[in-house]
Design a protein around this motif. Structure first.
Motif: not given
Length: 121
Positions: A92-121
């Protein structure tokens, strides 16, 4: 972009503080829910829809952190989605550290781009 590479490309762009590069990974009408559900910056829990809203979200979360690193522990690709178990290491900008475990779900479009990004934390 190959779906298997999408999570790391997204995380690498954030780590490099490459706003334009990160936004370029998304479809114009993409959805980002980070985190999924209601939170301080998304009281209704609907997420950010479209690149303009996603860009404002990027500016907000980059505004309070100095640096970000990550570890991907496990990734599974099925259909047009990738689930990624990871740990984020945030200075963080105040010098503190954070550690966060997450599960990210990336859904791809037909164009090969990210259609959605859902993060569970």
């Amino acid at each position: 972009m190959n779906l298997e590479d999408m999570p790391q490309a997204s995380l690498n762009a954030v780590k490099a503080k490459d706003r334009a590069g990160w936004l370029a990974l998304f479809e114009d009408d993409a959805l980002v829910q980070d985190p999924v559900g209601p939170c301080e910056w998304d009281p209704e829990g609907v997420g950010q829809q479209g690149k303009e809203a996603i860009g404002r979200f990027y500016d907000m979360f980059m505004g309070f952190q100095d640096s970000l690193d990550y570890e991907i522990h496990h990734q599974v690709v099925r259909g047009n989605e990738a689930a990624v178990a990871l740990t984020l290491h945030i200075m963080m900008k105040d010098g503190t550290k954070q550690e966060s475990r997450a599960i990210n779900i990336y859904k791809a479009s037909e164009n090969g781009k990210i259609a959605s990004l859902r993060s569970f934390w």
